[in-house]
Structures are given as structure tokens and as C-alpha cells.
Design a protein around this motif. Structure first.
Motif, PDB file in Angstrom:
ATOM      1  N   ALA A  95       0.883  -1.396  -0.129  1.00  0.00           N
ATOM      2  CA  ALA A  95       0.509  -0.145   0.127  1.00  0.00           C
ATOM      3  C   ALA A  95       0.705   1.448  -0.302  1.00  0.00           C
ATOM      4  O   ALA A  95       0.454   1.793  -0.958  1.00  0.00           O
ATOM      5  CB  ALA A  95      -0.798   0.184   1.697  1.00  0.00           C
ATOM      6  N   LEU A  96       2.047   0.909   0.517  1.00  0.00           N
ATOM      7  CA  LEU A  96       2.803   2.220   1.318  1.00  0.00           C
ATOM      8  C   LEU A  96       3.717   2.808  -0.167  1.00  0.00           C
ATOM      9  O   LEU A  96       4.035   3.563  -1.290  1.00  0.00           O
ATOM     10  CB  LEU A  96       3.842   2.155   2.204  1.00  0.00           C
ATOM     11  N   ARG A  97       3.384   1.471  -1.366  1.00  0.00           N
ATOM     12  CA  ARG A  97       4.726   1.379  -3.100  1.00  0.00           C
ATOM     13  C   ARG A  97       3.664   2.407  -3.595  1.00  0.00           C
ATOM     14  O   ARG A  97       3.687   3.528  -3.891  1.00  0.00           O
ATOM     15  CB  ARG A  97       5.246   0.249  -2.983  1.00  0.00           C
ATOM     16  N   GLU A  98       2.467   2.215  -3.733  1.00  0.00           N
ATOM     17  CA  GLU A  98       2.160   2.147  -4.421  1.00  0.00           C
ATOM     18  C   GLU A  98       0.877   3.767  -3.913  1.00  0.00           C
ATOM     19  O   GLU A  98       0.983   4.767  -4.976  1.00  0.00           O
ATOM     20  CB  GLU A  98       0.417   1.718  -4.180  1.00  0.00           C
ATOM     21  N   ALA A  99       0.936   4.182  -2.749  1.00  0.00           N
ATOM     22  CA  ALA A  99       0.927   5.134  -3.075  1.00  0.00           C
ATOM     23  C   ALA A  99       2.374   6.608  -2.745  1.00  0.00           C
ATOM     24  O   ALA A  99       2.400   7.633  -3.243  1.00  0.00           O
ATOM     25  CB  ALA A  99       0.725   5.912  -0.108  1.00  0.00           C
ATOM     26  N   TYR A 100       3.608   5.796  -2.395  1.00  0.00           N
ATOM     27  CA  TYR A 100       5.201   6.395  -3.337  1.00  0.00           C
ATOM     28  C   TYR A 100       4.101   6.830  -4.989  1.00  0.00           C
ATOM     29  O   TYR A 100       4.888   7.714  -5.824  1.00  0.00           O
ATOM     30  CB  TYR A 100       5.960   5.700  -2.255  1.00  0.00           C
ATOM     31  N   ALA A 101       3.817   5.412  -5.378  1.00  0.00           N
ATOM     32  CA  ALA A 101       4.031   5.441  -6.743  1.00  0.00           C
ATOM     33  C   ALA A 101       2.886   6.731  -7.032  1.00  0.00           C
ATOM     34  O   ALA A 101       2.921   7.693  -8.166  1.00  0.00           O
ATOM     35  CB  ALA A 101       3.224   4.497  -7.340  1.00  0.00           C
ATOM     36  N   ARG A 140      -4.060  13.082   5.890  1.00  0.00           N
ATOM     37  CA  ARG A 140      -5.311  13.384   4.643  1.00  0.00           C
ATOM     38  C   ARG A 140      -5.417  15.065   4.842  1.00  0.00           C
ATOM     39  O   ARG A 140      -5.233  15.991   4.121  1.00  0.00           O
ATOM     40  CB  ARG A 140      -6.918  13.584   5.536  1.00  0.00           C
ATOM     41  N   ALA A 141      -5.452  15.240   5.871  1.00  0.00           N
ATOM     42  CA  ALA A 141      -4.548  17.466   6.068  1.00  0.00           C
ATOM     43  C   ALA A 141      -3.709  18.047   4.970  1.00  0.00           C
ATOM     44  O   ALA A 141      -3.446  18.130   4.573  1.00  0.00           O
ATOM     45  CB  ALA A 141      -4.503  17.749   7.834  1.00  0.00           C
ATOM     46  N   ASN A 142      -2.328  16.598   5.001  1.00  0.00           N
ATOM     47  CA  ASN A 142      -1.445  17.322   4.011  1.00  0.00           C
ATOM     48  C   ASN A 142      -2.141  16.661   2.967  1.00  0.00           C
ATOM     49  O   ASN A 142      -0.660  17.893   2.083  1.00  0.00           O
ATOM     50  CB  ASN A 142      -0.198  16.223   3.973  1.00  0.00           C
ATOM     51  N   GLN A 143      -2.238  16.224   2.509  1.00  0.00           N
ATOM     52  CA  GLN A 143      -3.200  16.063   1.167  1.00  0.00           C
ATOM     53  C   GLN A 143      -3.344  16.510   0.621  1.00  0.00           C
ATOM     54  O   GLN A 143      -4.124  17.476  -0.584  1.00  0.00           O
ATOM     55  CB  GLN A 143      -3.608  14.677   0.976  1.00  0.00           C
ATOM     56  N   ARG A 144      -4.388  17.354   1.737  1.00  0.00           N
ATOM     57  CA  ARG A 144      -4.907  18.463   1.152  1.00  0.00           C
ATOM     58  C   ARG A 144      -4.429  19.850   1.300  1.00  0.00           C
ATOM     59  O   ARG A 144      -5.134  21.035   0.344  1.00  0.00           O
ATOM     60  CB  ARG A 144      -6.814  19.067   1.907  1.00  0.00           C
ATOM     61  N   GLY A 145      -3.490  19.869   1.769  1.00  0.00           N
ATOM     62  CA  GLY A 145      -2.807  21.509   2.211  1.00  0.00           C
ATOM     63  C   GLY A 145      -1.099  21.103   0.314  1.00  0.00           C
ATOM     64  O   GLY A 145      -1.314  22.265   0.065  1.00  0.00           O
ATOM     65  N   LYS A 177       1.134  22.712   1.630  1.00  0.00           N
ATOM     66  CA  LYS A 177       2.112  21.109   1.779  1.00  0.00           C
ATOM     67  C   LYS A 177       2.673  21.034   0.510  1.00  0.00           C
ATOM     68  O   LYS A 177       2.616  21.247  -0.341  1.00  0.00           O
ATOM     69  CB  LYS A 177       1.385  20.697   2.792  1.00  0.00           C
ATOM     70  N   THR A 178       4.246  20.300   0.912  1.00  0.00           N
ATOM     71  CA  THR A 178       5.257  19.869  -0.291  1.00  0.00           C
ATOM     72  C   THR A 178       4.937  18.615  -0.873  1.00  0.00           C
ATOM     73  O   THR A 178       3.976  17.739   0.413  1.00  0.00           O
ATOM     74  CB  THR A 178       6.359  19.743  -0.132  1.00  0.00           C
ATOM     75  N   ASN A 179       5.410  17.613  -1.653  1.00  0.00           N
ATOM     76  CA  ASN A 179       4.610  16.688  -1.928  1.00  0.00           C
ATOM     77  C   ASN A 179       5.549  15.723  -1.043  1.00  0.00           C
ATOM     78  O   ASN A 179       5.293  14.889   0.378  1.00  0.00           O
ATOM     79  CB  ASN A 179       5.494  15.886  -3.471  1.00  0.00           C
ATOM     80  N   ALA A 180       6.963  16.106  -0.465  1.00  0.00           N
ATOM     81  CA  ALA A 180       7.363  15.202   0.478  1.00  0.00           C
ATOM     82  C   ALA A 180       6.743  14.952   1.572  1.00  0.00           C
ATOM     83  O   ALA A 180       6.972  13.994   2.325  1.00  0.00           O
ATOM     84  CB  ALA A 180       8.608  16.035   0.921  1.00  0.00           C
ATOM     85  N   ASP A 181       6.092  16.704   1.988  1.00  0.00           N
ATOM     86  CA  ASP A 181       5.178  16.794   3.365  1.00  0.00           C
ATOM     87  C   ASP A 181       4.017  15.497   3.303  1.00  0.00           C
ATOM     88  O   ASP A 181       3.944  14.606   4.897  1.00  0.00           O
ATOM     89  CB  ASP A 181       4.874  17.112   3.663  1.00  0.00           C
ATOM     90  N   VAL A 182       3.673  15.122   1.840  1.00  0.00           N
ATOM     91  CA  VAL A 182       2.779  14.324   1.928  1.00  0.00           C
ATOM     92  C   VAL A 182       3.464  12.714   2.302  1.00  0.00           C
ATOM     93  O   VAL A 182       3.078  12.065   2.948  1.00  0.00           O
ATOM     94  CB  VAL A 182       2.224  14.296   0.817  1.00  0.00           C
ATOM     95  N   LEU A 183       4.558  13.010   1.409  1.00  0.00           N
ATOM     96  CA  LEU A 183       5.308  11.453   1.013  1.00  0.00           C
ATOM     97  C   LEU A 183       5.392  10.836   2.689  1.00  0.00           C
ATOM     98  O   LEU A 183       5.490   9.999   3.444  1.00  0.00           O
ATOM     99  CB  LEU A 183       6.459  11.560   0.343  1.00  0.00           C
ATOM    100  N   GLU A 184       5.723  12.115   3.937  1.00  0.00           N
ATOM    101  CA  GLU A 184       6.210  11.221   4.837  1.00  0.00           C
ATOM    102  C   GLU A 184       5.131  11.477   5.879  1.00  0.00           C
ATOM    103  O   GLU A 184       5.318  10.342   6.474  1.00  0.00           O
ATOM    104  CB  GLU A 184       6.789  12.666   5.599  1.00  0.00           C
TER     105      GLU A 184
END
Length: 449
Positions: A147-153, A369-374, A380-387
Motif C-alpha cells: 500500500a505504501l509503495r502504491e501511495a509513493y507511486a 488527509r490534512a497533508n493531502q488537502r494542503g 504543503k509539499t509532496n515531501a510532506d505528504v510522503l512523510e
């Protein structure tokens, strides 16, 4: 072609012994340590029978036949004669002081073998529980890693789109690519670990377990354990632990051996009876044939006088072995107390971690969810969402580990206390639900929505 079909053939086998109680029974039947302990028990039963038989009579039959040629001076003419003799002897011990201690020692050894068999069965069940839970744990790790790999992709694809429109810098894309590669490595490692855990389970369970692998421990299922019950567990272990019982019985057997060795100085009395039938055609001093029967009944008193110090040396040896057994009893008690306390604390700690990580998992899902909305609105940056997604994966992975570790430690605690039985397997089997590999993916999708 056959190699490709082998996994399908294994899963097409009859799904026998796939409930946990039936699987435990199958594993016990095939466990080599259990079979060895069962053989030792049968040998101990025969030793006890032999100790009891020493009280009974013994009977022997002896047949002797001879053909003689006698020559007497001065003529030295040959004079042949034959003789036959048949003897039946019966011996009944009346007093042998060493017999009763020998019987006590044999009885203690039999009970010790029974405890050893129970200990082997408990250890086999504990190994099976650990193997089952390790498979469940490794399967969850693989699902979370996937699931995490798919999210990273997905985040990599989003970063590339943002880079194309000028909303993201090139380092963010490179970092997202690195995360995808790292996620792939985690998936490969999790797959290898799961394959190894399945092989271990198949070995311990004496065969494949395809039906069991379609089930999982319910997320809300946790072992029942009271936080203030360690003293109760110690009291149960003191009474029911087969390991401690073996040490006690070994000490009793050693004390009986001391009494047996000491009574080697004592006299013995046996009752003897014999019947002899003889027939001969002459003897050295007679040329007349003879035939007769002899019956004799008597008692034999034997008083040991001197054995070159061997008897006293045997007493000293058995006393040293008694001291050794006493030390091993103290060691077994201390090891048991430490093991029970450690297993209790480990179970309690895993339970606390599971409850805390369940809350942390929900909080981390909200954070994702909050980071994705940001990220969508540009704060928010992509790195924040990934973290945030990485932390969510870690929380879910740690939550799965804590839940399964709680059950594994609980089963170990039950085994140490001598309490593990079929009811525990039935209780855990009742907590198993259908495994749905896509649930984690749906949970990730919900957290992304």
C-alpha cells in the motif's frame, strides 16, 4: 510445468486440520520432540513394571545330560555311563530392603516422563502459535508495504504533473522517485520474509495450511489479561508447570536412590524351593543305574560383609546426585519465575502498545488527509505528504506487530504456567476472520479522500 502447478496442487489438497485446534492436534502428532518424549514415557512405564516384578517369584528350569567314559586301573577297560538331571528352582524374596526405594525411584521417573511429555506438547503448541502469528504479522507487513509503495507511486505521478506545470521543483520529483525505489525494496523484503514464515509454518504444522492462510486475527481481538494478575500466574506456574514438576520428581528419585544405595549394606532373605529329577546308568564309583526325585525347600540369608568400599562409594555418589537435583530444582524455579514475569510484562506491554497505536493510527490517517488537502491548495509539499504516509505505514505496521506479539506472548505465558490447552486454540480460532488483502488499500484510499 510441474513446478508451476505444484503450488496449485498444494492448495487443491483437502483442507483438513485447518481450524486452529485441529491444526494443533496435527502438529502435536508430527512433532519429533513429542514423539521422543512419548517413547521415553513408554520406557519409564516398563521400568516401573520391572521394579514391581522384583517383588515377585522367579522360576528357572535347568536340564543337564552327560555321556561319560571311565577307565579304571590296572586294566583300564572302558566303562561308559550316562546321566540326566532336570531341576526346577523357584525363588521368592522375603526381605530385600533396596526393592522399595527402587520402586519409589521408578515411580518418580515415570511421573517425570509424563511431565516431560506434557512439557514437549506445550513447547510444540507454543512453536505452532508463534509460527502462525509470525505468518499473519509478515502478511500484514507485506500488505502495508504494498500500500505504501502504491501511495509513493501516486505521489510520484502527482509530483511529475506538478513539475510539468511548474508547481514543483526537480528535487521533489527525485525524492519521490527515491521513495518509490525504497518502497519497492521494502515490498521485496516483506515478500521474502513472508515466504520464509510460510515455510516455517508448514514445517511446524506438518504440512501446508492453505485454508488458514485465508484467515486473519480480527483487528479488535486482544488476549484477555489482567494487569494485576502476575502473582496469580506465578502461583499457577508453581503448581502446574511441567518443567518445575520434572525437577521436583528428579529430586524425589535422587533421594530414593540414596536409600537404595544405603540398603545395599542390609541383609537379604529369600525363600527357595527346588525339584530335581535324576537318572543315570552308573557313576564313577558304581555300576548300578539310579533314578530318583529330590524336593527341597529352604531359606537363604545373605549378609554383605565387605565390597572393597564400593557400597559406600555408591552412597556418596547418589548423595552428590541428590545435591545436583536440588540445585537444578532451584534453578528451574528461578528460571520459571523470570520467564513468567517476562512473558506477563511482554503481553501487557504489547496490549498497551496495541491500544496506543490504534489511536496513533487514526491520528496519523487524519494527518495524511490534512497533508493531502494542503498539497492540493499549495501549502504543503509532496515531501510532506510522503512523510505523513510513511508514518501512517509505520503506525499500521507497528499496530499489527503489537497485536500479534500480544497473542504470541500470551500463549507463551500460558505454556510456561502449564495452562495452554485446546480451549486456548478454540478461543484464538474464534477471533479469526476472513483475510481481505484489499482492506488496507481501501483504507489508504479513504485516507487519501
Amino acid at each position: 510445468m510441474l513446478i508451476r502447478l505444484l503450488p496449485l496442487l498444494l492448495f487443491a489438497l483437502p483442507a483438513a486440520a485447518q481450524t486452529l485446534p485441529e491444526l494443533a492436534a496435527r502438529a502435536l502428532d508430527a512433532d519429533p520432540a513429542v514423539r521422543a518424549s512419548d517413547a521415553s514415557l513408554r520406557a519409564a512405564e516398563q521400568r516401573l513394571f520391572q521394579a514391581r516384578a522384583a517383588y515377585g517369584p522367579t522360576a528357572n528350569f535347568t536340564a543337564t545330560a552327560s555321556n561319560n567314559h571311565y577307565r579304571e586301573a590296572p586294566a583300564y577297560e572302558p566303562r561308559p555311563f550316562k546321566s540326566e538331571q532336570y531341576v526346577v528352582q523357584v525363588n521368592q524374596p522375603l526381605w530385600r530392603g533396596a526393592l522399595y526405594p527402587a520402586l519409589q525411584a521408578a515411580n518418580s521417573q515415570l511421573e517425570q516422563a509424563e511431565s516431560a511429555l506434557q512439557q514437549a506438547r506445550l513447547e510444540a503448541q507454543q512453536r505452532l502459535a508463534e509460527a502462525v502469528l509470525e505468518v499473519f504479522k509478515a502478511r500484514d507487513v507485506l500488505a502495508h508495504a504494498t500500500a505504501l509503495r502504491e501511495a509513493y507511486a501516486e505521489q510520484l505521478a502527482a509530483a511529475r504533473r506538478s513539475f510539468q506545470v511548474g508547481r514543483a521543483a526537480a528535487p521533489e520529483v527525485r525524492e519521490a522517485e527515491a521513495r518509490v525505489d525504497s518502497g519497492l525494496a521494502q515490498v521485496l523484503a516483506a515478500e521474502a520474509d513472508l515466504d520464509m514464515r510460510r515455510q516455517v509454518l508448514a514445517e511446524v504444522a506438518a504440512g501446508p495450511t492453505p485454508t488458514l492462510l485465508t484467515r486473519a486475527v480480527a483487528p479488535e481481538a486482544l488476549p484477555p489479561l489482567q494487569a494485576d494478575g502476575v502473582l496469580d500466574w506465578l502461583a499457577r506456574a508453581e503448581v502446574d508447570s511441567p518443567q518445575l514438576r520434572q525437577a521436583r520428581l528428579a529430586l524425589e528419585a535422587a533421594e530414593a536412590e540414596i536409600r537404595k544405595a544405603s540398603l545395599a549394606h542390609a541383609p537379604t532373605v529369600d525363600l527357595n524351593a527346588s525339584y530335581t529329577r535324576s537318572n543315570d546308568t552308573g557313576t564313577v564309583t558304581s555300576i548300578f543305574p539310579r533314578r530318583g526325585n529330590t524336593t527341597a525347600v529352604g531359606a537363604t540369608l545373605t549378609i554383605p560383609l565387605f565390597a572393597s568400599g564400593a557400597t559406600q562409594s555408591k552412597v556418596v555418589e547418589t548423595m552428590a546426585l541428590r545435591d545436583k537435583a536440588a540445585g537444578e530444582l532451584d534453578l528451574a524455579r528461578r528460571t520459571l519465575v523470570i520467564g513468567v514475569r517476562q512473558a506477563f510484562v511482554a503481553t501487557l506491554s504489547a496490549l498497551s502498545q496495541a491500544r496506543a497505536l490504534a489511536t496513533a493510527e487514526r491520528s496519523q490517517a487524519l494527518s495524511v488527509r490534512a497533508n493531502q488537502r494542503g498539497y492540493e491548495v499549495g501549502i504543503k509539499t509532496n515531501a510532506d505528504v510522503l512523510e505523513a504516509q510513511g508514518k501512517l505505514f509505520e503506525a499500521r505496521r507497528d499496530l499489527s506487530r503489537a497485536r500479534h506479539d500480544a497473542w504470541a506472548s500470551y500463549f507463551k505465558l500460558r505454556a510456561l504456567a502449564g495452562q495452554l490447552n485446546e480451549a486456548d486454540w478454540q478461543a484464538l480460532d474464534a477471533q479469526l476472520v476472513e483475510h481481505r488483502p484489499d482492506e488496507i488499500g481501501r483504507a489508504r484510499a479513504r485516507s487519501a479522500s
